[in-house]
Structure formats: structure tokens, C-alpha cells
Design an enzyme around this catalytic site. Structure first.
Site, PDB file in Angstrom:
ATOM      1  N   SER A   1       0.801  -1.209   0.000  1.00  0.00           N
ATOM      2  CA  SER A   1       0.000   0.000   0.000  1.00  0.00           C
ATOM      3  C   SER A   1       0.835   1.261   0.000  1.00  0.00           C
ATOM      4  O   SER A   1       0.344   2.335  -0.246  1.00  0.00           O
ATOM      5  CB  SER A   1      -0.957   0.010   1.183  1.00  0.00           C
ATOM      6  OG  SER A   1      -0.331   0.523   2.315  1.00  0.00           O
TER       7      SER A   1
ATOM      8  N   LYS B   1       1.379   3.974   7.566  1.00  0.00           N
ATOM      9  CA  LYS B   1       0.544   4.856   6.730  1.00  0.00           C
ATOM     10  C   LYS B   1       1.039   6.293   6.836  1.00  0.00           C
ATOM     11  O   LYS B   1       1.806   6.646   7.731  1.00  0.00           O
ATOM     12  CB  LYS B   1      -0.908   4.831   7.234  1.00  0.00           C
ATOM     13  CG  LYS B   1      -1.570   3.468   7.223  1.00  0.00           C
ATOM     14  CD  LYS B   1      -2.234   3.197   5.900  1.00  0.00           C
ATOM     15  CE  LYS B   1      -2.992   1.869   5.967  1.00  0.00           C
ATOM     16  NZ  LYS B   1      -3.556   1.505   4.668  1.00  0.00           N
TER      17      LYS B   1
END
Lengths: 207, 207
Positions: A122, A159
Site C-alpha cells: 500500500s 501509513k
DNA sequence: TTAAATACCATACATTTGTATGGTAAAATA
DNA sequence: TATTTTACCATACAAATGTATGGTATTTAA
């Protein structure tokens, strides 16, 4: 070579590794004795002899602060990899070190930082890939846009961090993964640290 | 703070930095004297006093091998980045260091390895990006598929290396760039070294 | 020109440091 | 059980180490 160490021998070896990483200097026998509360150097002397006999260190006779760690290859200091973090979907973090990586000490490794191996894609638009080692500093305040490691419901994620009024947003660079929005008071959210560096060794990728 | 150093003072300071980077240990006065060919320690003693007076080092009194370098922040030693290499099209290499990256003092890069900053995107499929620092070891034999740094007609490139019968092929992972094929006897080709690691600091990327 | 800084040498000395030797007690092993 | 290993302590000593003091010659700055 890999003979077993007693608990104390292990502690002393760990201390040698720590000192090397933190101070860049090996301690003297007296300093080690001091650290462990021994009343004199000869106790340390014996432990070091045991460590040398078992092949974990090598002493440079007569020279001060000259304990060589033979567990490292000439240039790298082994550091534990504490777990895996999902760059995509959350992944369980392991309680113990899952691996040891030889971190070239070119990498910025503040004393209290630790390593995590990234799993998942991701963050590939942030140039972090599955298998990369991220260096995490737990003692920095995150700024918007920085890449952080956080634990959410017992799973760790890597993230980008954005602080809003009442909530925190964790976004992936990869559009396949939707942003995670957390209320600031949400109890099972914990910020672990900020990613200060990425390291990838090429040594395995020989053809 | 930044008072000027004499030539010899500079040499000694450089030696301290080198030793810290290469051995992870600071030398003793005797070792420094030996290295510079002095007949006794007191000459070194004086130079160190000058260095301390000018604020470049700090001595830990009475302790052996306890010279602190104050030019570094607690954990890092600046090391020169020797140039930029094109991951895409060849790019001229600079004669002097173009930048400095902060290496940790425990830094144990292979003594003769050096750093290059990558420019261009031709290796992005190998996960190396513009701005990354590659660690280059000049003393390894390249194997097929390894990423190498080479100089071709006075320009440096970072490419994957493949050895054929009479020629060497340098390929990018990025299909936009076509492989470079060089006859083994081609004079102005020189293999610089093998990329043994990639490092990327995130510190500038705050938002 | 005079004074100060630089670059070396020599000697002396108290600690620091590594190491050798010997001892005691408890735990692990044969 | 006897023996070895482990985990500590104490003492002793030569060598390594940092440092203080004093000296000479050359270069630099005032």
C-alpha cells in the site's frame, strides 16, 4: 560456533552490542563491571573468556576497549526486527523479534529506534515496498504527511499521517486502500512512531 | 566555534573521523602518534588540546579512547556523497563531493565503500528512486543480475549487470530505457562497484 | 622587532587497563 | 557420588594510557 550462552553471558554480549551502537566505543572491563554491579573486573574477565571460548567475541590482547564482536560480519551490526507491519491491511505484530537484519550502520539509527519489516504494497507510491526495513523512531511528534507506524486494534500499520480536528486520518498512497479515520479518543489506537528511514539490502538479490 | 584549523590539526581530526567510521573505536594517543610518525604521544597531546580549544573535539578526561567529536550530533558522522549517478541516462559525475549525508558514528560501512545519490527513474522497477543513496562497494566481483555502478564515457550509470561472452550488458528495469551493450574491450568503460544497499532518509519529507 | 602560536621532542608519574593467579559457593552434569 | 561449569570475590603486576612539565626551532601575527 553457535554454542549456547548462559543468561548472564547473553546479557553481557547484549551490553557490548548496545554500547557499540550507542557510544561507538566498547566498554572497558571496569565499565562493564560497574554496569552490572560487580565489585571487580575479574568477574567480567571470566565472562568475556567464556564468550570468547564460545566464539561470540574476539579480544585484541593488551589493547583497551578492543573487544570484537564476531557475530557481525565485518561491517554490520545485527539488530532485531521486531515484527512485520502491513502497509496495506493491518497485520498482527509479533511479541518477539521475528528476525535479525544486518543493518549497515550508514542507516540512521537513533538509540531508541527500532526496525520493522514492511509487508504489503500500500505504500508503494511512497517508494516503500514489501520486504523493506523501516527505521522507526518512537520519540518524535508526527507532522502531517509523515509516514508513521501505528497500532490499531492490536494490528500494526504503516501509513501517512494526517491530523484533523477531532480525528486522525491514516492514508495509503496506494488508491486501492481507503483511508482509515480514527476518532482521537478511540481507545485501541496507539501511535508507535515515525518512519525516519528505509533500508533495503541488495545482497540477496544476486542472480 | 568554527575557528580555523591548521593543516595538521585538520589531518588529525580527519583521522579521528576515519577511525571512528572504520573501526568503531577511537585511537589512543599512542596510536595516533604512530600513525603520523611522531616519536611520542605528547605531540599528539598538544594537537588534541588545540582541537579541543577550538571546539572540534571534547576529551573525556582520564578515559582511554574517549575523544568525542563535537562536529557530529550525538550519533552521526557526516560523510561525503561523491556524486550523482543517473539511473536513466548517463549523467556526469562530479569531481568533488556534492553533498554530505549524516552517517551514524557506529557507521561501519565497508572501509572503501562510498555513497552515491541516484538521479533519474530508470531503476524504479528495482525500487531505487531519484534521491536515494546507494552504498557502493568497489571490491566485489559482479554477478549477473546485480545492480552495479559503472562509468561509461565519463558518465556514471546505475544499472543491472549481465555478462555475456564478449560483451557486457547494462539494463534498466524500466522498459523506457534500452539496454546498453558494451564490448568487453571498450576502453572507456569502467566498472565502479556493486550496489550493496539502498538507504533513504525520510527526515526531509515532512509535510 | 617582539610576542605568540605552531610543530615537534623528552621525561616523569598516577591511573587505567588487561590479565594472571587463587579462592569460595552454588548449580549443573557425569 | 564426584566432577565440571558457572558466578562471583580478592590481590597482584606489567603495560598501556592520559596528562603535566619543560625544552627547541620555526612560522605567523602584532
Amino acid at each position: 560456533m553457535a554454542k549456547e550462552l548462559t543468561k548472564i553471558q547473553r546479557q553481557i554480549l547484549d551490553h557490548l552490542i548496545d554500547q557499540k551502537a550507542a557510544r561507538g566505543i566498547q566498554p572497558t572491563l571496569a565499565e562493564i563491571a560497574d554496569y552490572f554491579g560487580y565489585k571487580n573486573r575479574s568477574t567480567v574477565q571470566q565472562h568475556l573468556q567464556a564468550l570468547e571460548k564460545k566464539g561470540f567475541i574476539k579480544k585484541n590482547p593488551k589493547l583497551s576497549r578492543a573487544i570484537e564482536l564476531t557475530l557481525e560480519d565485518k561491517f554490520f551490526v545485527p539488530r532485531p526486527v521486531l515484527g512485520e507491519v502491513a502497509a496495506g491491511n493491518p497485520l498482527t505484530i509479533y511479541p518477539d523479534a521475528i528476525d535479525t537484519i544486518e543493518l549497515p550502520t550508514i542507516a540512521r539509527m537513533p538509540k531508541d529506534s527500532f526496525l520493522l519489516r514492511v509487508k504489503g504494497d500500500s505504500l508503494k507510491d511512497a517508494y516503500i515496498f514489501s520486504g523493506d526495513i523501516v527505521i522507526v523512531n518512537p520519540n518524535l511528534e508526527p507532522k502531517n504527511g509523515q509516514i508513521v507506524v501505528a497500532v490499531l486494534d492490536d494490528a500494526a500499520v504503516v501509513k501517512k499521517f494526517y491530523k484533523k480536528k477531532n480525528e486522525i486520518e491514516l492514508v495509503s498512497e496506494n488508491p486501492e486502500f481507503k483511508p482509515i479515520v480514527i476518532d482521537k479518543k478511540y481507545p485501541s489506537f496507539k501511535l508507535i512512531g515515525i518512519v525516519v528511514g528505509v533500508y533495503r539490502s541488495m545482497s540477496k538479490k544476486a542472480g
